[in-house]
Scaffold this active site. Structure first.
Site, PDB file in Angstrom:
ATOM      1  N   GLU A 332       0.902  -1.179   0.273  1.00 14.44           N
ATOM      2  CA  GLU A 332      -0.140   0.042   0.055  1.00 14.44           C
ATOM      3  C   GLU A 332       0.825   1.143   0.093  1.00 14.44           C
ATOM      4  O   GLU A 332       0.610   2.310  -0.695  1.00 14.44           O
ATOM      5  CB  GLU A 332      -0.848  -0.011   1.220  1.00 14.44           C
ATOM      6  CG  GLU A 332      -1.977  -0.872   1.281  1.00 14.44           C
ATOM      7  CD  GLU A 332      -3.030  -0.887   2.301  1.00 14.44           C
ATOM      8  OE1 GLU A 332      -4.206  -0.230   2.107  1.00 14.44           O
ATOM      9  OE2 GLU A 332      -2.858  -1.390   3.509  1.00 14.44           O
ATOM     10  N   GLY A 351      -7.055   5.545  -0.582  1.00 15.54           N
ATOM     11  CA  GLY A 351      -6.910   3.996  -0.749  1.00 15.54           C
ATOM     12  C   GLY A 351      -8.341   3.377  -0.574  1.00 15.54           C
ATOM     13  O   GLY A 351      -8.963   3.832   0.081  1.00 15.54           O
ATOM     14  N   HIS A 358      -0.081 -14.714  -0.544  1.00 16.53           N
ATOM     15  CA  HIS A 358       1.330 -14.889  -0.304  1.00 16.53           C
ATOM     16  C   HIS A 358       1.917 -16.210  -0.903  1.00 16.53           C
ATOM     17  O   HIS A 358       1.215 -17.222  -0.357  1.00 16.53           O
ATOM     18  CB  HIS A 358       1.355 -15.023   1.357  1.00 16.53           C
ATOM     19  CG  HIS A 358       0.734 -13.575   1.956  1.00 16.53           C
ATOM     20  ND1 HIS A 358       1.571 -12.528   1.888  1.00 16.53           N
ATOM     21  CD2 HIS A 358      -0.216 -13.285   2.875  1.00 16.53           C
ATOM     22  CE1 HIS A 358       0.641 -11.487   2.636  1.00 16.53           C
ATOM     23  NE2 HIS A 358      -0.191 -12.019   2.855  1.00 16.53           N
ATOM     24  N   SER A 361       7.988 -17.401   1.636  1.00 16.79           N
ATOM     25  CA  SER A 361       8.391 -16.846   3.092  1.00 16.79           C
ATOM     26  C   SER A 361       9.693 -16.161   2.708  1.00 16.79           C
ATOM     27  O   SER A 361      10.611 -16.344   1.906  1.00 16.79           O
ATOM     28  CB  SER A 361       8.582 -17.863   3.877  1.00 16.79           C
ATOM     29  OG  SER A 361       9.477 -18.839   3.825  1.00 16.79           O
ATOM     30  N   HIS A 376      -3.664   0.076 -14.316  1.00 13.86           N
ATOM     31  CA  HIS A 376      -5.039   1.012 -14.936  1.00 13.86           C
ATOM     32  C   HIS A 376      -4.983   2.349 -14.340  1.00 13.86           C
ATOM     33  O   HIS A 376      -4.638   2.743 -13.019  1.00 13.86           O
ATOM     34  CB  HIS A 376      -6.299   0.286 -14.691  1.00 13.86           C
ATOM     35  CG  HIS A 376      -7.482   1.263 -14.739  1.00 13.86           C
ATOM     36  ND1 HIS A 376      -7.937   1.331 -16.216  1.00 13.86           N
ATOM     37  CD2 HIS A 376      -8.259   1.761 -13.942  1.00 13.86           C
ATOM     38  CE1 HIS A 376      -8.964   2.193 -15.844  1.00 13.86           C
ATOM     39  NE2 HIS A 376      -9.228   2.423 -14.821  1.00 13.86           N
ATOM     40  N   GLY A 378      -7.091   5.502 -14.650  1.00 15.28           N
ATOM     41  CA  GLY A 378      -8.279   5.931 -15.058  1.00 15.28           C
ATOM     42  C   GLY A 378      -8.601   7.351 -14.352  1.00 15.28           C
ATOM     43  O   GLY A 378      -7.980   7.951 -13.306  1.00 15.28           O
TER      44      GLY A 378
END
Length: 409
Positions: A332, A351, A358, A361, A376, A378
């Site tokens: 993020e 956000g 996942h 490891s 994308h 937009g």
């Protein structure tokens, strides 16, 4: 033009008529700081009355400065360092008080969180205290009660009488004190050669910044000197015509997000991805979640963002494996910067969705690398793919981030 500082007057400029920073102005100024441009609040307010505004703009996080008392003091917001100050010689206070009493003027000054005055019932002084969230203390003998050297003193009275006293004092006190009317009902008395431009020049010298790389925005007569001193001076739409005539540009009023619009057009629109100051972004985020997890941006462009994160006691599970939540926070963080770069000056990013898989490891002692690419772009949303690799390029996880793109209001 590469701008390094944005210098803002406060009342009538940064604040609207309800004395608040609008959401659009706040978002725009935070974005400018995230792109490496620092903010200076240059105001007649005392330091106590302006520090809450600096924190609202997150200047303590990004490293801005407050120039208070119309130039009497410079404070580094992040460190709290007093970088410059100049005060009135206390021996001048009895003379100022005598003149105030003779002309039926109220007089006041500031100390910490208190305004000290000979007339606590004066409506303008009450308003000044409310504006700065300060206490009012009334004293009988003003000069005798001031046991410190003040940054400035204020006389309050009738406009015509203040004009006459201002004219007299400019001749009588030349070289000892400077005087000017900041409002129709306020006559300010400050140390000699103190104004926003002169004190700003001290700050620029300390920071090794050329005035050409500075933009200043203001609405009042007190702002004219700094508007003319910097590379780009912008007057607010609500400024009087004499102030507008001294500026390079005129923006909209403080009721129409004039500061935000000016910064979007003149500063943010000029920033390019190649100029993204990663080191400053990393430094600014060291006390946020990103910094606490050890995340560091390493590359940024309009279609690709990279960052690293250590696998240590902050990001691992108890048995030494990279925590999946930390991996998603890394993803993020990468996608957030990417959308921030892509946003237009009048847009903001929020956000909206994150999903991840996942795949393998990473162990304590390793450093993982996240690579974000735009899928994308937009008008209302951005979609990013973020892959996370170990130091040996083993794919640890892949995430899909959706950011909502909204118009500022």
């Amino acid at each position: 033009m590469e701008y390094k500082l944005i210098v803002l007057d406060v009342d009538g400029t940064l604040l609207n008529n309800d004395d608040i920073i609008t959401a659009r102005t706040r978002t725009t100024l935070i974005k400018a700081q995230q792109m490496g441009v620092k903010i200076v609040l240059a105001t007649g307010r005392p330091i106590f009355g302006v520090m809450p505004l600096s924190r609202e703009l997150e200047m303590d996080k990004y490293g801005g400065f407050v120039l208070s008392y119309n130039g009497g003091q410079i404070i580094n917001v992040q460190s709290g360092e007093l970088m410059f100050e100049k005060r009135i010689n206390p021996s001048m206070l009895p003379y100022l008080e005598r003149k105030a009493i003779k002309n039926n003027f109220a007089i006041f000054t500031y100390k910490d969180d208190t305004i000290i005055t000979n007339d606590a019932s004066n409506v303008h002084i009450i308003r000044e205290a409310e504006l700065n969230s300060m206490r009012l203390t009334e004293v009988t003998n003003f000069a005798e009660s001031i046991d410190f050297a003040p940054y400035k003193c204020m006389l309050v009275g009738d406009e015509e009488a203040l004009i006459d006293l201002e004219s007299h004092w400019k001749r009588r006190l030349a070289g000892e004190l400077d005087v000017f009317r900041s409002e129709e009902f306020f006559l300010e008395v400050v140390p000699p050669f103190i104004d926003k431009a002169n004190t700003l020049s001290v700050l620029l010298e300390k920071l090794s910044i050329d005035p050409a790389n500075v933009i200043a925005i203001g609405d009042g007569v007190c702002d004219v000197s700094m508007l003319q001193f910097v590379g780009t001076g912008i007057a607010m739409g609500n400024a009087r015509e004499s102030v507008k005539a001294c500026a390079d540009h005129v923006t909209l009023s403080n009721e129409e997000d004039g500061v935000a619009i000016a910064i979007e057009k003149v500063v943010i629109a000029e920033l390019h991805s190649a100029e993204i100051p990663l080191a400053e972004l990393n430094e600014a985020a060291k006390h946020a979640l990103m910094g606490r997890l050890g995340i560091q941006y390493t590359y940024a462009s309009e279609d690709r963002i990279e960052a690293t994160m250590p696998v240590d006691e902050r990001t691992r599970q108890p048995f030494g494996i990279l925590h999946g939540g930390a991996t998603l926070a890394l993803a993020e963080t990468v996608a957030g910067l990417g959308s921030l770069i892509l946003c237009k000056p009048d847009e903001m990013m929020v956000g909206m969705q994150v999903s991840g898989n996942h795949l393998s490891s990473a162990h304590e002692g390793d450093t993982v690398r996240a690579v974000g690419t735009i899928l994308h772009k937009g008008r209302s949303s951005h979609v990013w793919n973020v892959d996370v690799f170990t130091s040996t390029d083993k794919l640890v996880s892949t995430a899909r981030i959706v950011n909502s793109i909204q118009k500022k209001r």
